[in-house]
Enzyme design. Structure first.
Site, PDB file in Angstrom:
ATOM      1  N   TRP A   1       0.831  -1.205   0.000  1.00 41.24           N
ATOM      2  CA  TRP A   1       0.000   0.000   0.000  1.00 41.24           C
ATOM      3  C   TRP A   1       0.867   1.257   0.000  1.00 41.24           C
ATOM      4  CZ3 TRP A   1      -0.204   4.129   3.359  1.00 41.24           C
ATOM      5  CH2 TRP A   1      -1.276   5.011   3.213  1.00 41.24           C
ATOM      6  N   HIS A   2       2.011   1.192   0.665  1.00 46.25           N
ATOM      7  CA  HIS A   2       2.851   2.385   0.796  1.00 46.25           C
ATOM      8  C   HIS A   2       3.528   2.784  -0.507  1.00 46.25           C
ATOM      9  CE1 HIS A   2       2.356   1.854   5.139  1.00 46.25           C
ATOM     10  NE2 HIS A   2       2.770   3.089   5.246  1.00 46.25           N
ATOM     11  N   GLY A   3       3.674   1.897  -1.456  1.00 46.84           N
ATOM     12  CA  GLY A   3       4.293   2.304  -2.704  1.00 46.84           C
ATOM     13  C   GLY A   3       4.519   1.152  -3.642  1.00 46.84           C
TER      14      GLY A   3
END
Length: 473
Positions: free
Chosen positions: A322-324
């Protein structure tokens, strides 16, 4: 529009004045238009996407709320979730998946390369899509009714203070606050301004100043020895905390002035005594989202042990992604997932150790040791988070764990020299001192905190506007 910009310093008072001067019935229209304008300051096209997502979810989830047939309700739920996930995956992960596929094709000589679209990631898309997905799930589970007012639902999706980087709000908590009739309140305004000032302190005094050294070292880590690499890793831990929590403080403060209490997102995470404790204190709105909508639906801890460990690891693996769209984030999530599984596996042994006669004689020393160990593990994880690719992360970790202890004062101090290095250490010290203050000090209705923080910002603030790190997510 950046919080740390001249434009925002003009935008904020105009919004607040307009909000309190307008009749209650027109306020939602005004704040919604301000939110769209705030978002349009990045790219006008972003507004069209968020408007489409809002209208689609409004119609589908309202129909879901009125439906009685279980099969129809499930179809409508997955229609809403599918749309949000499709938009998120397309803009955030399409090019990443194509590049990963091309890497495999290149290694295996498998044929023509896959197309790369070079998509521009809409700012805040991960936050508002997760917020909308939680709303659909909550309506499906009958925790809340579907919102019938399109304007208030649109405002919930794109409320400008927390639109770009959270905190991620739940509709059951947020919608009643957006509808509340709030008159101007002096005490609440000072509380909000104190929180905003503290956020600016974290961003422009701590995060932006530390970023200079961090960017220099991570820009070409092969040119630095272990000491400089270790300092950069340490500085980044404080940079990302102050950058992200600083944004959250400003968002909470702005909303607070208008009578909206956003959820807290951080609780002094570097005082954590375990990785489990860290995730109860760091990015709490996201941790709660993954707990409620991923971990628990997978079975949570209500299953046999091996499955619980699997659920925990998978949740953090997804959280990392989700973060990247980069393998470094996947490994960062996996790293924390493995640490949490390890803590579950050793829970009984660690409890016995805490209760042993030896540890009971040195409780404060033991607390400091567990804090230091937890912080060290978190810093190691941040290496993956900060690195551009796995090769860079491997190089940084190799220099950390296979020490190159040659000492070059200029290298250690960085190109900004001894003064800026000393100021960097000083602002970290000021941040740690703020940990000793009462937790609610910045929310009290007195001007002393505001004045002192303002002076510190003027004396030590780093000039210029820089993006917040979590804008890329």
């Amino acid at each position: 529009m950046l919080f740390n910009s001249v434009e925002f310093l003009i935008f904020l008072p105009l919004v607040l004045i307009g909000y309190f001067l307008l009749p209650y019935k027109l306020r939602w229209v005004f704040v919604l238009l301000c939110s769209y304008y705030f978002y349009m300051c990045w790219r006008i096209e972003y507004v069209l996407l968020i408007m489409f997502s809002t209208a689609f979810d409004y119609v589908v989830v309202r129909t879901l709320g009125e439906a009685k047939d279980p099969r129809k309700r499930k179809i409508l739920l997955w229609t809403s979730l599918g749309m949000n996930l499709s938009v998120l995956i397309f803009f955030k992960y399409f090019d990443f998946l194509m590049r990963s596929g091309n890497a495999v094709i290149e290694m295996t000589n498998g044929g023509a390369p896959l197309p790369i679209l070079h998509l521009i990631l809409p700012v805040g898309i991960s936050f508002y899509t997760f917020q909308s997905m939680a709303y659909a799930i909550d309506v499906y589970q009958r925790k809340i009714p579907a919102e019938t007012h399109l304007g208030y639902f649109a405002l919930f999706v794109c409320y400008w203070p927390q639109l770009v980087a959270g905190p991620i709000e739940r509709a059951g908590n947020m919608l009643p606050k957006l509808k509340a009739h709030n008159a101007f309140d002096y005490d609440r305004t000072v509380q909000g301004l104190n929180r905003i000032a503290f956020g600016f302190f974290k961003k422009v005094v701590v995060a932006d100043r530390l970023a200079v050294y961090v960017n220099e070292v991570y820009g070409h880590p092969q040119d630095f020895g272990t000491i400089a690499i270790a300092i950069a890793a340490l500085f980044f831990a404080f940079q990302i905390y102050c950058d992200f929590s600083g944004y959250t403080d400003i968002a909470i403060g702005c909303a607070r002035i208008m009578g909206v209490n956003l959820v807290e997102n951080f609780d002094r995470p570097y005082l954590s005594r375990s990785i489990t404790d860290f995730w109860r204190r760091w990015h709490m709105s996201l941790s709660g989202w993954f707990r409620d909508y991923v971990y628990i639906p997978l079975g949570g801890s209500r299953v046999i042990k091996w499955r619980m460990y699997y659920n925990l690891f998978l949740t953090f693996l997804v959280s990392g992604l989700w973060h990247g769209a980069n393998w470094t984030f996947v490994i960062w999530g996996a790293f924390h997932g493995l640490l949490l599984v390890w803590e579950k596996l050793t829970e009984n042994g660690r409890k016995k150790l805490r209760e042993s006669a030896f540890v009971s004689k040195i409780p404060r020393i033991w607390a400091l040791l567990t804090m230091a160990l937890t912080f060290s593990l978190v810093v190691i994880g941040w290496v993956f988070f900060r690195s551009k690719n796995l090769g860079q992360a491997t190089m940084v970790l190799k220099k950390l764990f296979v020490p190159d202890l040659h000492f070059n004062l200029g290298e250690v101090l960085g190109y900004n020299g001894p003064f800026n290095f000393a100021v960097s250490l000083l602002v970290i010290g000021l941040l740690l001192l703020s940990y000793l203050l009462p937790k609610d000090l910045k929310m009290r209705h007195n001007l002393a905190f505001l004045v002192v923080t303002g002076i510190v910002i003027l004396l030590f603030g780093k000039g210029g506007s820089s993006d917040f790190i979590y804008f890329q997510f």
